[in-house]
Design a protein around this motif. Structure first.
Motif, PDB file in Angstrom:
ATOM      1  N   ARG A  76       0.284  -1.078   0.185  1.00  0.00           N
ATOM      2  CA  ARG A  76      -0.103  -0.297   0.221  1.00  0.00           C
ATOM      3  C   ARG A  76       0.877   1.063  -0.223  1.00  0.00           C
ATOM      4  O   ARG A  76       1.788   1.213   0.374  1.00  0.00           O
ATOM      5  CB  ARG A  76      -1.060  -0.261   1.481  1.00  0.00           C
ATOM      6  N   SER A  93      -2.357   0.941  -9.621  1.00  0.00           N
ATOM      7  CA  SER A  93      -3.153  -0.403  -9.670  1.00  0.00           C
ATOM      8  C   SER A  93      -2.014  -0.842  -8.174  1.00  0.00           C
ATOM      9  O   SER A  93      -0.814  -0.799  -8.178  1.00  0.00           O
ATOM     10  CB  SER A  93      -3.317  -1.488 -10.360  1.00  0.00           C
ATOM     11  N   SER A  94      -2.782  -2.234  -7.487  1.00  0.00           N
ATOM     12  CA  SER A  94      -1.988  -2.116  -6.287  1.00  0.00           C
ATOM     13  C   SER A  94      -2.931  -3.652  -5.457  1.00  0.00           C
ATOM     14  O   SER A  94      -4.098  -4.216  -5.718  1.00  0.00           O
ATOM     15  CB  SER A  94      -2.375  -1.622  -5.544  1.00  0.00           C
ATOM     16  N   THR A  95      -1.871  -4.693  -5.830  1.00  0.00           N
ATOM     17  CA  THR A  95      -2.492  -6.028  -5.193  1.00  0.00           C
ATOM     18  C   THR A  95      -2.125  -6.408  -3.439  1.00  0.00           C
ATOM     19  O   THR A  95      -2.689  -7.552  -2.722  1.00  0.00           O
ATOM     20  CB  THR A  95      -1.533  -6.917  -5.417  1.00  0.00           C
ATOM     21  N   ALA A 100      -4.460   0.287  -1.790  1.00  0.00           N
ATOM     22  CA  ALA A 100      -3.574   1.254  -2.572  1.00  0.00           C
ATOM     23  C   ALA A 100      -3.432   2.317  -1.075  1.00  0.00           C
ATOM     24  O   ALA A 100      -2.396   2.743  -1.293  1.00  0.00           O
ATOM     25  CB  ALA A 100      -5.249   1.165  -3.692  1.00  0.00           C
ATOM     26  N   ILE A 129      -7.533   4.382 -10.136  1.00  0.00           N
ATOM     27  CA  ILE A 129      -6.788   2.842  -9.085  1.00  0.00           C
ATOM     28  C   ILE A 129      -7.821   2.197  -8.949  1.00  0.00           C
ATOM     29  O   ILE A 129      -9.227   1.978  -8.211  1.00  0.00           O
ATOM     30  CB  ILE A 129      -7.495   4.079  -8.160  1.00  0.00           C
ATOM     31  N   GLN A 130      -7.318   0.982  -9.077  1.00  0.00           N
ATOM     32  CA  GLN A 130      -7.510  -0.481  -8.869  1.00  0.00           C
ATOM     33  C   GLN A 130      -6.518  -0.555  -7.688  1.00  0.00           C
ATOM     34  O   GLN A 130      -5.810  -1.116  -7.627  1.00  0.00           O
ATOM     35  CB  GLN A 130      -7.429  -1.031 -10.260  1.00  0.00           C
ATOM     36  N   SER A 131      -8.035  -1.871  -7.179  1.00  0.00           N
ATOM     37  CA  SER A 131      -6.869  -2.354  -5.952  1.00  0.00           C
ATOM     38  C   SER A 131      -7.687  -4.093  -5.263  1.00  0.00           C
ATOM     39  O   SER A 131      -9.181  -3.604  -5.650  1.00  0.00           O
ATOM     40  CB  SER A 131      -7.674  -1.458  -4.412  1.00  0.00           C
ATOM     41  N   ILE A 135      -9.469   1.463  -1.398  1.00  0.00           N
ATOM     42  CA  ILE A 135      -8.770   1.784  -1.973  1.00  0.00           C
ATOM     43  C   ILE A 135      -8.058   3.130  -1.041  1.00  0.00           C
ATOM     44  O   ILE A 135      -7.380   3.122  -1.052  1.00  0.00           O
ATOM     45  CB  ILE A 135     -10.016   2.761  -2.826  1.00  0.00           C
ATOM     46  N   SER A 153     -12.726  -1.056  -6.648  1.00  0.00           N
ATOM     47  CA  SER A 153     -12.189  -2.531  -5.185  1.00  0.00           C
ATOM     48  C   SER A 153     -12.449  -3.702  -5.792  1.00  0.00           C
ATOM     49  O   SER A 153     -13.620  -3.913  -5.936  1.00  0.00           O
ATOM     50  CB  SER A 153     -12.419  -1.913  -3.623  1.00  0.00           C
TER      51      SER A 153
END
Length: 222
Positions: A76, A93-95, A100, A129-131, A135, A153
């Motif tokens: 994050r 983007s965050s995995t 995120a 923004i993709q998480s 988010i 999300s």
């Protein structure tokens, strides 16, 4: 003999005096006429953030952070100052299972209430923004303003997650889209003294068992 030599020297001196100063400057010296050399036209804008490491460092000091490329995070992004995050047509983007974005909130004796604005200044408006988690998580912050961008999300249907899980002084969303896909939670789970959502903003809980908004007052009032 001496008179002829002096005459030749004088003649050469008079001829040289007819040339402009720039003509006898070396070919690579551009500072004599016209100032310093101009920067090449293809120099990249150093203010654009194009990699995860630069983004992490920028979030420590805040200010306006403008993306210059799609950036994929595995952890994050922790924000430690008032920040304007400009997606600028790119995707963050965050995995991370922690989400995120996370806002620092200080301590009980020294609380921090930082402001965050999320915007997309691109003409196409394709910033996102993709998480795989939330988010944004902020247990105590100043104002949160969203004016653009698609914030998504995406979690498993049986997972309880809120796209925005925040406690703030004021929440204002005048554009963009906030959506929770599948999960059991809310697109916006918020405690705030003031909530403003205009017609240009879209909130969606997708196909899951969640809701678009779960809101209470800053002190817990419904």
């Amino acid at each position: 003999m001496k008179k002829r030599i002096l005459a030749k020297i004088l003649a050469i001196t008079m001829v040289l005096s007819l040339f402009p100063a720039t003509a006898i400057a070396t070919e690579g010296d551009e500072s004599i006429d016209g100032g310093a050399p101009a920067a090449p036209a293809n120099v990249s804008n150093d203010s654009l953030i194009q990699d995860p490491e630069s983004l992490v460092e920028a979030a420590k000091t805040g200010g306006t952070i403008t993306l210059g490329a799609d950036i994929a995070l595995t952890e994050r992004l922790e924000i430690y100052a008032d920040t304007v995050l400009d997606l600028n047509g790119y995707t963050l983007s965050s995995t991370s299972t922690k989400g995120a974005l996370w806002m620092d909130y200080g301590t009980s004796s020294d609380p921090a209430e930082y402001d965050l604005t999320i915007q997309d200044s691109s003409d196409a408006g394709e910033g996102a923004i993709q998480s795989t988690g939330s988010i944004l998580t902020a247990y105590r912050m100043g104002d949160l303003v969203i004016t653009g961008g698609t914030l998504t999300s995406s979690v498993l249907p049986d997972v309880s997650t809120n796209a925005l899980d925040i406690s703030c002084n004021e929440f204002k969303m005048t554009g963009g889209k906030l959506e929770l896909e599948d999960g059991r939670g809310a697109a916006l789970d918020i405690q705030s003294s003031k909530i403003i959502i205009t017609d240009n903003a879209v909130l969606s809980s997708g196909e899951g068992n969640g809701c678009a908004i779960d809101a209470t007052g800053k002190n817990g009032e419904g």
